[in-house]
Scaffold this active site. Structure first.
Site, mmCIF file in Angstrom:
data_model
loop_
_atom_site.group_PDB
_atom_site.id
_atom_site.type_symbol
_atom_site.label_atom_id
_atom_site.label_comp_id
_atom_site.label_asym_id
_atom_site.label_seq_id
_atom_site.Cartn_x
_atom_site.Cartn_y
_atom_site.Cartn_z
ATOM 1 N N ASP A 247 0.666 -1.292 0.016
ATOM 2 C CA ASP A 247 0.128 0.125 -0.054
ATOM 3 C C ASP A 247 0.885 1.162 -0.056
ATOM 4 O O ASP A 247 1.849 1.226 0.610
ATOM 5 C CB ASP A 247 -0.848 0.034 1.176
ATOM 6 C CG ASP A 247 -2.031 -0.870 1.243
ATOM 7 O OD1 ASP A 247 -2.360 -1.206 0.206
ATOM 8 O OD2 ASP A 247 -2.894 -0.893 2.124
ATOM 9 N N GLY B 80 -5.231 -2.758 8.677
ATOM 10 C CA GLY B 80 -5.150 -1.595 9.498
ATOM 11 C C GLY B 80 -4.778 -1.869 11.189
ATOM 12 O O GLY B 80 -4.848 -0.878 11.937
ATOM 13 N N GLY C 177 -0.019 -3.679 4.075
ATOM 14 C CA GLY C 177 -0.700 -2.178 4.025
ATOM 15 C C GLY C 177 -0.011 -1.039 4.839
ATOM 16 O O GLY C 177 1.243 -1.031 4.498
ATOM 17 N N SER C 178 -0.536 -1.299 5.915
ATOM 18 C CA SER C 178 -0.237 -0.194 6.917
ATOM 19 C C SER C 178 1.117 -0.606 7.457
ATOM 20 O O SER C 178 1.914 0.534 8.071
ATOM 21 C CB SER C 178 -1.134 0.072 8.032
ATOM 22 O OG SER C 178 -2.507 0.081 7.532
ATOM 23 N N LYS D 258 -8.134 0.675 -5.350
ATOM 24 C CA LYS D 258 -9.330 0.073 -4.729
ATOM 25 C C LYS D 258 -10.721 0.720 -5.278
ATOM 26 O O LYS D 258 -10.643 2.049 -5.089
ATOM 27 C CB LYS D 258 -9.318 0.092 -3.378
ATOM 28 C CG LYS D 258 -8.334 -0.756 -2.555
ATOM 29 C CD LYS D 258 -8.472 -0.669 -0.964
ATOM 30 C CE LYS D 258 -6.842 -1.263 -0.373
ATOM 31 N NZ LYS D 258 -7.292 -2.657 -0.352
#
Lengths: 195, 301
Positions: free
Chosen positions: B31, B160, B242-243, B88
């Site tokens: 991400d 997340g 992601g994060s 997304k």
């Protein structure tokens, strides 16, 4: 003759498809991630995937030098898409500092057909494997923009080389391994007879 | 040489859509919210980047409606890197998907991380030239998304959170579902298909292959090289992070280590080496402290 043992460089990419295609072509496919594994193989497949990722991993894990030495020592290679980029003498539109193995006399441009929406499949005339076209996939494919004197062109798409042979090596800009037609792998494996 | 006996080029076929995912196997998709982050990800060895407006940890913190990113941001990220770019859209929001296709993104993630736009229907993904990846918590969800045209699946995990527990749960659920199918007799597959809400053909194909007929990555809570290797040992084909990267202390270093861990997932000596001195990981969230409405994985089943 026992089935030749063919490594598939397994840092990243469509390794599974090549292992399946090698088996269909009468070879024993084995994943290769280390220099020790490489040393047990009679030939090597450099699969499709992301060339920048593979190049970074080859560098981080000190595999560039042993791989180059093995190929220069006569290890036959079959390269598809990203694999062809790794083998080329010149990489165009690469990352800063992206240098490959430099063993094939080719200049290759990355992602030269465009983005995923421009990826396509087609029947490709490939006389070296037989009279019927081979069903192949071009996925964010590179283009071979220049070939050296010792390079034989085996197939063209829109007039440009997409499959080439240099010595014992076959390099393709497309994927024969995801369409279930093993003839290109057979051609490669048949060429290993004298190895 | 009879070059002119080549056939016609056909774009957007299932083989071409699934094929790109095959090329991403064994890799990490990261991400990113800016072109600078995209370059860091690419330099670290990401096989693709996911262009976002906010990483899931920030979406979780900020609340409100999370939508498709600003096209200008996506374009800037496409312009910054040469690896594939994903983006997304909201579940069921086929117009966001049309826009992403027009922008030239390489893969669309119809994602539960964004606020769903349709509580009953997913996007008809067969109608698009470019491929889709969708989240799943179990085999039924995965097969339903594939029926709708998804060319790649990822576990949902709990995005997340920096907590891998849900990704593990979902990967195990998919694998157990497949193993169960493999133990069924032919006539029993029909009732299994009904239970799973998927077509009998797809259920048969899955039972025969012993895996999903499309590539299956893990996602949702992966924060360390060990997490990435854990998911690979549990049988996934690659990782979305992601994060976990850009919410950590040293993103470039951690990104590179997670890439290496995804390749050498079964070599503990290598993992020990690359896991050392990575700086602070993202601060995680214990799942049981989240309220039901904060759980993203329950969206779009």
């Amino acid at each position: 003759m026992p089935a030749p043992r063919v490594g598939v460089l397994s840092l990243q990419g469509d390794v599974r498809e090549h292992l399946i295609a090698l088996r269909a072509a009468g070879a024993e496919g084995v994943p290769v991630r280390t220099a020790a594994e490489l040393a047990t193989c009679q030939a090597l497949v450099l699969p499709g995937g992301e060339s920048t990722t593979m190049e970074r991993l080859l560098r981080t894990f000190d595999l560039l030098a042993p791989l180059r030495a093995a190929i220069e020592g006569g290890l036959p290679c079959l390269a598809t898409c990203a694999g062809t980029i790794l083998l080329a003498r010149e990489i165009r539109d690469g990352l800063p500092g992206q240098g490959g193995l430099g063993v094939l006399d080719l200049a290759v441009r990355r992602n030269a057909y465009g983005r995923q929406r421009d990826s396509f499949e087609a029947g490709l005339a490939f006389p070296a494997v037989g009279p019927e076209p081979v069903l192949v996939a071009f996925i964010r494919a590179p283009r071979i923009e220049a070939v050296g004197e010792g390079v034989e062109v085996l197939a063209r798409w829109e007039g440009e080389p997409v499959a080439v042979r240099q010595g014992p090596h076959l390099a393709l800009t497309f994927h024969p391994e995801i369409t279930g037609d093993p003839r290109v792998h057979r051609l490669f494996v048949a060429g290993l007879g004298g190895v | 040489m009879p070059a002119e006996s080549n056939g016609h080029a056909t774009t957007g076929t299932p083989r071409i859509k699934r094929g790109l995912a095959e090329m991403l196997k064994g890799g990490v998709i990261m991400d990113v919210v800016t072109p600078e982050q995209a370059e860091i990800a690419q330099e670290a060895g990401a096989v693709a980047v996911m262009a976002l407006e906010r990483v899931p940890a920030d979406i979780r913190r900020d609340g409100g409606v999370a939508r498709m990113s600003d096209p200008a941001r996506i374009k800037a990220i496409i312009g910054a890197v040469s690896v594939p770019v994903m983006a997304k859209c909201r579940i069921g929001h086929f117009v966001e998907a049309q826009i992403l296709q027009a922008l030239g993104v390489d893969y669309i993630d119809e994602s539960e991380v964004l606020t769903p736009a349709d509580e009953e229907h997913h996007v008809d993904k067969w109608a698009f030239e470019i491929p889709f990846v969708c989240g799943a918590r179990d085999l039924g969800e995965a097969l339903r998304r594939i029926s709708e045209g998804a060319a790649m699946i990822r576990t949902k995990g709990e995005a997340g959170t920096g907590n891998v527990v849900e990704a593990v749960r979902h990967m195990r659920a998919v694998s157990q579902g497949i193993r169960r199918l493999q133990g069924l007799r032919s006539e029993e597959l029909a009732s299994a298909a009904k239970e799973l809400g998927a077509s009998l053909d797809l259920v048969r194909e899955t039972a025969q292959l012993g895996r999903l007929p499309v590539v299956n990555f893990s996602a949702g809570g992966i924060a360390t090289p060990a997490d990435a290797a854990l998911m690979m040992q549990l049988g996934c084909d690659g990782n979305f992070v992601g994060s976990g990267i850009f919410k950590s202390g040293d993103p470039a270093r951690r990104a590179k280590a997670i890439v290496a861990a995804t390749t050498y997932f079964d070599k503990p000596d290598v993992l020990a080496d690359i896991s050392a001195d990575l700086g602070e990981p993202m601060v995680g969230i214990e799942i049981s402290t989240l309220r039901d409405e904060e759980l993203l994985a329950a969206r779009g089943i």
